[in-house]
Design a protein around this motif. Structure first.
Motif, PDB file in Angstrom:
ATOM      1  N   TYR A 206      -6.928  10.951  -8.238  1.00 20.65           N
ATOM      2  CA  TYR A 206      -7.398   9.791  -7.479  1.00 20.65           C
ATOM      3  C   TYR A 206      -6.873   8.492  -8.099  1.00 20.65           C
ATOM      4  O   TYR A 206      -6.387   7.605  -7.385  1.00 20.65           O
ATOM      5  N   ALA A 207      -6.932   8.390  -9.423  1.00 19.81           N
ATOM      6  CA  ALA A 207      -6.430   7.190 -10.105  1.00 19.81           C
ATOM      7  C   ALA A 207      -4.948   6.996  -9.834  1.00 19.81           C
ATOM      8  O   ALA A 207      -4.476   5.870  -9.639  1.00 19.81           O
ATOM      9  N   ALA A 208      -4.191   8.094  -9.802  1.00 16.23           N
ATOM     10  CA  ALA A 208      -2.750   7.999  -9.506  1.00 16.23           C
ATOM     11  C   ALA A 208      -2.532   7.541  -8.066  1.00 16.23           C
ATOM     12  O   ALA A 208      -1.644   6.720  -7.795  1.00 16.23           O
ATOM     13  N   LEU A 209      -3.332   8.049  -7.140  1.00 17.84           N
ATOM     14  CA  LEU A 209      -3.205   7.635  -5.743  1.00 17.84           C
ATOM     15  C   LEU A 209      -3.544   6.162  -5.559  1.00 17.84           C
ATOM     16  O   LEU A 209      -2.954   5.472  -4.725  1.00 17.84           O
ATOM     17  N   LEU A 210      -4.498   5.678  -6.351  1.00 20.46           N
ATOM     18  CA  LEU A 210      -4.894   4.271  -6.243  1.00 20.46           C
ATOM     19  C   LEU A 210      -3.770   3.320  -6.634  1.00 20.46           C
ATOM     20  O   LEU A 210      -3.806   2.138  -6.274  1.00 20.46           O
ATOM     21  N   GLU A 211      -2.767   3.818  -7.340  1.00 21.39           N
ATOM     22  CA  GLU A 211      -1.618   2.984  -7.678  1.00 21.39           C
ATOM     23  C   GLU A 211      -0.737   2.725  -6.462  1.00 21.39           C
ATOM     24  O   GLU A 211       0.065   1.792  -6.450  1.00 21.39           O
ATOM     25  N   GLN A 212      -0.877   3.571  -5.412  1.00 27.35           N
ATOM     26  CA  GLN A 212      -0.043   3.452  -4.220  1.00 27.35           C
ATOM     27  C   GLN A 212      -0.835   3.085  -2.958  1.00 27.35           C
ATOM     28  O   GLN A 212      -0.258   2.553  -2.014  1.00 27.35           O
TER      29      GLN A 212
END
Length: 196
Positions: free
Chosen positions: A24-30
């Motif tokens: 989720y944290a990685a997706l929040l970067e995009q």
């Protein structure tokens, strides 16, 4: 995308919540949080709810919506569906689900991170939530009770029940009218609640 999260019996709680939070944290970067939806069926549905508590604890923004399918997150209660559904599913209600039992070994099941239903304050912060179950699902009572707890906490919650479904039937009967209807409900729910 599908998250390959750590499971029992090899891993212990809260490993799966940590894995979902990492993705989720990685997706929040995009993507903005309101454009992200999270859903799961059975153990994955429990994890979707547990992830909301994990996000709250670690100050991650809540996603736009979640789906909790074929389960709930009120583990500390009983319910007749666990007994009645065994007649239709051919499984003893006393049969332990060993990977899940091992996963929670040593965990405090009164901790909201493990059992979200015990914290009305945390439930009040849930995003719009869709519950999906069937009248022959052993987890139907848990699903309904969790839906009611969200409503009592003031969160937006929706419940869809299909007559005659067993546990996970929506995924096991592609092309059947009831499964198609349920998938359309899921699609419309996320389409309505997620951002552009």
């Amino acid at each position: 995308m599908s998250v390959h999260y750590r499971q029992g019996p090899e891993n212990r709680f809260p490993a799966a919540s940590e894995d979902v939070a990492s993705v989720y944290a990685a997706l929040l970067e995009q993507y903005p949080a309101e454009n992200i939806g999270i859903e799961g069926c059975s153990a994955g549905g429990i994890l979707a709810a547990q992830a909301m508590l994990w996000f709250q604890k670690h100050n991650l923004p809540r996603p736009g919506a979640i789906g909790v399918f074929c389960t709930g997150f009120d583990f500390l209660r009983g319910g007749d569906s666990k007994v009645i559904a065994t007649i239709f599913n051919g499984v003893s209600s006393s049969t332990p689900v060993l990977p899940q039992i091992a996963y929670f070994e040593g965990a405090d099941m009164n901790d909201p991170l493990a059992t979200p239903a015990v914290s009305p304050d945390a439930l009040a912060k849930f995003p719009p939530t869709l519950f999906l179950t069937g009248t022959r699902d052993m987890m139907m009572n848990d699903c309904i009770a969790s839906h009611v707890k969200l409503l009592k906490a003031g969160a937006e919650s929706h419940l869809y029940i299909t007559e005659g479904w067993g546990h996970g039937t929506v995924w096991n009967a592609p092309g059947v009218t009831e499964a198609t209807d349920a998938l359309n409900v899921i699609w419309n729910f996320f389409d309505f609640h997620l951002g552009n």
